[in-house]
Scaffold this motif. Structure first.
Motif, PDB file in Angstrom:
ATOM      1  N   SER A   7       0.845  -1.195   0.000  1.00  0.00           N
ATOM      2  CA  SER A   7       0.000   0.000   0.000  1.00  0.00           C
ATOM      3  C   SER A   7       0.877   1.240   0.000  1.00  0.00           C
ATOM      4  CB  SER A   7      -0.936   0.007   1.209  1.00  0.00           C
ATOM      5  OG  SER A   7      -1.770   1.140   1.096  1.00  0.00           O
ATOM      6  N   GLY A   8       0.906   1.878  -1.121  1.00  0.00           N
ATOM      7  CA  GLY A   8       1.777   3.037  -1.289  1.00  0.00           C
ATOM      8  C   GLY A   8       1.170   4.312  -0.738  1.00  0.00           C
ATOM      9  N   ARG A   9       1.923   5.391  -0.843  1.00  0.00           N
ATOM     10  CA  ARG A   9       1.452   6.710  -0.379  1.00  0.00           C
ATOM     11  C   ARG A   9       1.012   7.535  -1.576  1.00  0.00           C
ATOM     12  NH1 ARG A   9       6.683   8.438   2.935  1.00  0.00           N
ATOM     13  NH2 ARG A   9       5.653  10.468   3.009  1.00  0.00           N
ATOM     14  N   VAL A  10      -0.169   8.096  -1.468  1.00  0.00           N
ATOM     15  CA  VAL A  10      -0.666   8.958  -2.545  1.00  0.00           C
ATOM     16  C   VAL A  10      -0.456  10.418  -2.136  1.00  0.00           C
ATOM     17  CG1 VAL A  10      -2.616   9.567  -4.025  1.00  0.00           C
ATOM     18  CG2 VAL A  10      -2.406   7.239  -3.141  1.00  0.00           C
ATOM     19  N   ILE A  11       0.373  11.124  -2.887  1.00  0.00           N
ATOM     20  CA  ILE A  11       0.718  12.512  -2.554  1.00  0.00           C
ATOM     21  C   ILE A  11       0.310  13.423  -3.699  1.00  0.00           C
ATOM     22  CG2 ILE A  11       2.580  14.069  -1.849  1.00  0.00           C
ATOM     23  CD1 ILE A  11       4.226  11.608  -1.052  1.00  0.00           C
ATOM     24  N   MET A  66       0.089  -0.913  -6.467  1.00  0.00           N
ATOM     25  CA  MET A  66       1.166  -1.287  -7.400  1.00  0.00           C
ATOM     26  C   MET A  66       2.480  -0.554  -7.124  1.00  0.00           C
ATOM     27  SD  MET A  66      -1.327  -0.870 -10.735  1.00  0.00           S
ATOM     28  CE  MET A  66      -0.075  -0.965 -12.003  1.00  0.00           C
ATOM     29  N   TYR A  67       2.390   0.612  -6.469  1.00  0.00           N
ATOM     30  CA  TYR A  67       3.585   1.463  -6.321  1.00  0.00           C
ATOM     31  C   TYR A  67       3.785   1.924  -4.871  1.00  0.00           C
ATOM     32  CZ  TYR A  67       3.477   1.855 -11.405  1.00  0.00           C
ATOM     33  OH  TYR A  67       3.488   1.574 -12.744  1.00  0.00           O
ATOM     34  N   ASP A  68       5.054   2.237  -4.540  1.00  0.00           N
ATOM     35  CA  ASP A  68       5.352   2.808  -3.217  1.00  0.00           C
ATOM     36  C   ASP A  68       4.816   4.236  -3.117  1.00  0.00           C
ATOM     37  OD1 ASP A  68       6.852   0.548  -2.449  1.00  0.00           O
ATOM     38  OD2 ASP A  68       8.608   1.316  -3.533  1.00  0.00           O
ATOM     39  N   PHE A  69       4.962   4.977  -4.216  1.00  0.00           N
ATOM     40  CA  PHE A  69       4.518   6.372  -4.221  1.00  0.00           C
ATOM     41  C   PHE A  69       3.665   6.651  -5.453  1.00  0.00           C
ATOM     42  CE2 PHE A  69       8.301   6.541  -1.586  1.00  0.00           C
ATOM     43  CZ  PHE A  69       7.877   7.336  -0.537  1.00  0.00           C
ATOM     44  N   VAL A  70       2.560   7.313  -5.232  1.00  0.00           N
ATOM     45  CA  VAL A  70       1.723   7.788  -6.332  1.00  0.00           C
ATOM     46  C   VAL A  70       1.702   9.309  -6.216  1.00  0.00           C
ATOM     47  CG1 VAL A  70      -0.572   7.742  -7.379  1.00  0.00           C
ATOM     48  CG2 VAL A  70       0.311   5.697  -6.205  1.00  0.00           C
ATOM     49  N   LEU A  71       2.358   9.992  -7.154  1.00  0.00           N
ATOM     50  CA  LEU A  71       2.417  11.459  -7.117  1.00  0.00           C
ATOM     51  C   LEU A  71       1.414  12.021  -8.107  1.00  0.00           C
ATOM     52  CD1 LEU A  71       6.289  12.135  -7.091  1.00  0.00           C
ATOM     53  CD2 LEU A  71       4.761  11.811  -5.142  1.00  0.00           C
ATOM     54  N   VAL A  72       0.469  12.800  -7.613  1.00  0.00           N
ATOM     55  CA  VAL A  72      -0.577  13.355  -8.474  1.00  0.00           C
ATOM     56  C   VAL A  72      -0.277  14.826  -8.746  1.00  0.00           C
ATOM     57  CG1 VAL A  72      -3.058  13.767  -8.730  1.00  0.00           C
ATOM     58  CG2 VAL A  72      -2.253  11.767  -7.447  1.00  0.00           C
ATOM     59  N   ASP A  73      -0.035  15.147 -10.012  1.00  0.00           N
ATOM     60  CA  ASP A  73       0.228  16.536 -10.402  1.00  0.00           C
ATOM     61  C   ASP A  73      -1.118  17.215 -10.641  1.00  0.00           C
ATOM     62  OD1 ASP A  73       1.396  18.874 -11.301  1.00  0.00           O
ATOM     63  OD2 ASP A  73       1.770  18.115 -13.326  1.00  0.00           O
ATOM     64  N   SER A  74      -1.443  18.152  -9.756  1.00  0.00           N
ATOM     65  CA  SER A  74      -2.756  18.815  -9.809  1.00  0.00           C
ATOM     66  C   SER A  74      -2.758  19.949 -10.828  1.00  0.00           C
ATOM     67  CB  SER A  74      -3.060  19.338  -8.399  1.00  0.00           C
ATOM     68  OG  SER A  74      -3.903  20.454  -8.445  1.00  0.00           O
ATOM     69  N   THR A 126      14.963   7.153  -8.104  1.00  0.00           N
ATOM     70  CA  THR A 126      16.414   6.941  -8.061  1.00  0.00           C
ATOM     71  C   THR A 126      16.833   6.308  -6.735  1.00  0.00           C
ATOM     72  OG1 THR A 126      16.669   8.897  -9.446  1.00  0.00           O
ATOM     73  CG2 THR A 126      18.657   8.086  -8.389  1.00  0.00           C
ATOM     74  N   SER A 127      16.102   6.677  -5.690  1.00  0.00           N
ATOM     75  CA  SER A 127      16.460   6.132  -4.372  1.00  0.00           C
ATOM     76  C   SER A 127      15.890   4.714  -4.182  1.00  0.00           C
ATOM     77  CB  SER A 127      15.958   7.057  -3.262  1.00  0.00           C
ATOM     78  OG  SER A 127      14.555   6.986  -3.180  1.00  0.00           O
ATOM     79  N   GLY A 128      15.278   4.175  -5.214  1.00  0.00           N
ATOM     80  CA  GLY A 128      14.879   2.767  -5.168  1.00  0.00           C
ATOM     81  C   GLY A 128      13.391   2.502  -5.037  1.00  0.00           C
ATOM     82  N   ALA A 129      12.603   3.540  -4.752  1.00  0.00           N
ATOM     83  CA  ALA A 129      11.166   3.332  -4.579  1.00  0.00           C
ATOM     84  C   ALA A 129      10.486   3.185  -5.945  1.00  0.00           C
ATOM     85  CB  ALA A 129      10.567   4.506  -3.828  1.00  0.00           C
ATOM     86  N   SER A 130       9.360   2.502  -5.968  1.00  0.00           N
ATOM     87  CA  SER A 130       8.582   2.478  -7.202  1.00  0.00           C
ATOM     88  C   SER A 130       7.590   3.632  -7.180  1.00  0.00           C
ATOM     89  CB  SER A 130       7.855   1.142  -7.364  1.00  0.00           C
ATOM     90  OG  SER A 130       6.971   0.925  -6.286  1.00  0.00           O
ATOM     91  N   VAL A 131       7.492   4.317  -8.305  1.00  0.00           N
ATOM     92  CA  VAL A 131       6.747   5.573  -8.347  1.00  0.00           C
ATOM     93  C   VAL A 131       5.837   5.637  -9.578  1.00  0.00           C
ATOM     94  CG1 VAL A 131       6.930   8.101  -8.413  1.00  0.00           C
ATOM     95  CG2 VAL A 131       8.692   6.765  -7.231  1.00  0.00           C
ATOM     96  N   ALA A 132       4.593   6.058  -9.351  1.00  0.00           N
ATOM     97  CA  ALA A 132       3.713   6.399 -10.469  1.00  0.00           C
ATOM     98  C   ALA A 132       3.461   7.898 -10.443  1.00  0.00           C
ATOM     99  CB  ALA A 132       2.392   5.652 -10.361  1.00  0.00           C
ATOM    100  N   LEU A 133       3.692   8.561 -11.573  1.00  0.00           N
ATOM    101  CA  LEU A 133       3.384   9.985 -11.701  1.00  0.00           C
ATOM    102  C   LEU A 133       2.056  10.099 -12.439  1.00  0.00           C
ATOM    103  CD1 LEU A 133       6.812  11.416 -12.913  1.00  0.00           C
ATOM    104  CD2 LEU A 133       5.605  12.109 -10.842  1.00  0.00           C
TER     105      LEU A 133
END
Lengths: 271, 87
Positions: free
Chosen positions: A2-6, A113-121, A30-37
């Motif tokens: 369960s990733g973090r949604v930011i 699916m990802y460690d981080f989900v970054l939502v560009d508003s 780059t620091s190793g986390a999986s990320v969805a933009l």
């Protein structure tokens, strides 16, 4: 998983939301986390350009929501970082193409699916913003030290406060900071802005021409060594991951006699 | 240009736009957060002075009226110097 949604938001346009999203995404990956933009600026797609992925976009977020494709089909893998993917916005639709519930469901799926989900508003405080925030538990508010940007950031913070049940934490990134102008007392400092907004600081990114260069290349600066703004974004990523990283020294050293003479005769040249 | 010559020799920084921006910002956000229209506070001040004046003689020159922000919450601080009560 369960990733973090930011959600990355600002109120005012043009303060660097999309640049911040791309750079924080790259730094986290780059620091190793999986990320969805996730580009939520439907109708004004830009995150793909900053990532240099504009030629690889086949499907988009609206296609996923309207079930024209699977989520995995719409995700575009980064060129260098296999653990970083972009979910592009639709370019031909508008903000009404997605609603808050659909966004929540999408974030739930991405989070698994990802460690981080970054939502560009998108800019603004209307539906586009409300949708972008819908699935998030954390927020990053971007502002520059200019009055209009700070005012809009304050408005956004007010709206985030009103969503306290969903948004557990929000922090500020002060972008396009110009230490020389602050030292000359021509511009608000980091502390001034923090005091005015009463908000926690996530990072300070100095004004840097390299940002323009990197946008043109489609390679976010946080993936490049020896670039000040890139280092600032890498520090931000480390703080997001919970590390204690001091704000980098932004103090500009005393100008030399030579440069003082130059600026004396030509006050427009800042040295 | 004259000013810049003084600046050049004086070790203290000139008082630029920074403090102006900060003051304007504080004031603006106080009003934004409360959705307070311009002039509204002044009319409250007038009314409050009138009410307190019914009970006390006031030193009107020292009356202070201020909106203060603490952690995004706003307090109204009114300070009246009372001379004596009216009976």
């Amino acid at each position: 998983m369960s990733g973090r949604v930011i959600v990355i938001t600002s109120g005012k346009g043009g303060v660097g939301k999309t640049t911040a999203s791309a750079n924080i995404g790259v730094a986290l990956a780059t620091s190793g986390a999986s990320v969805a933009l996730v580009d939520m600026d439907i109708g004004l797609r830009n995150l793909d350009i900053l990532m240099g992925l504009e030629n690889r976009v086949v499907y988009n977020l609206v296609d996923v929501v309207e079930e024209r494709c699977k989520l995995r089909q719409a995700l575009v893998k980064d060129k260098k970082l296999p653990n970083l993917s972009l979910l592009p916005a639709a370019q031909t639709r508008d903000k009404s193409a997605v609603d808050a519930d659909q966004m929540k469901a999408l974030c739930e799926e991405l989070k698994s699916m990802y460690d981080f989900v970054l939502v560009d508003s998108p800019a603004g405080i209307e539906q586009g913003f409300q949708n972008a925030v819908a699935g998030a538990e954390e927020a990053i508010v971007i502002t520059t030290p200019e009055m209009s940007a700070v005012r809009d950031a304050d408005r956004i913070i007010g709206l985030l406060e009103a969503r306290k049940d969903e948004i557990k934490e929000y922090r500020l990134v002060l972008n396009r900071y110009r230490p020389t102008m602050v030292q000359n007392n021509d511009m608000m400092s980091v502390d001034d802005v923090l005091e005015i907004l009463s908000v926690k600081l996530l990072g300070v990114v100095p004004e840097d021409e390299e940002i323009i260069v990197s946008t043109n290349k489609g390679e976010p600066v946080s993936g490049t060594d020896n670039v000040r703004s890139g280092l600032a974004y890498r520090n931000i990523a480390r703080r997001i991951r919970g590390e204690e990283v001091p704000i980098m020294d932004l103090e500009v050293k005393n100008p030399s006699w030579m440069s003082r003479i130059v600026s004396f005769f030509n006050p427009t040249v800042r040295v | 240009m004259q000013l810049r010559i003084f600046e050049w020799f004086s070790p203290t920084k000139h008082d630029g736009a920074r403090s102006t921006a900060k003051d304007r910002m504080r004031n603006m956000l106080t009003h934004d957060r409360l959705e307070l229209p311009a002039g509204r506070l002044e009319s409250l001040e007038e009314e409050l002075v009138a009410v307190v004046s019914r009970y006390f003689e006031l030193d009107k020159d020292t009356t202070q009226f201020d909106l203060q922000q603490y952690e995004r919450r706003t307090s109204l601080i009114a300070n009246f110097r009372l001379l004596r009560s009216k009976c």
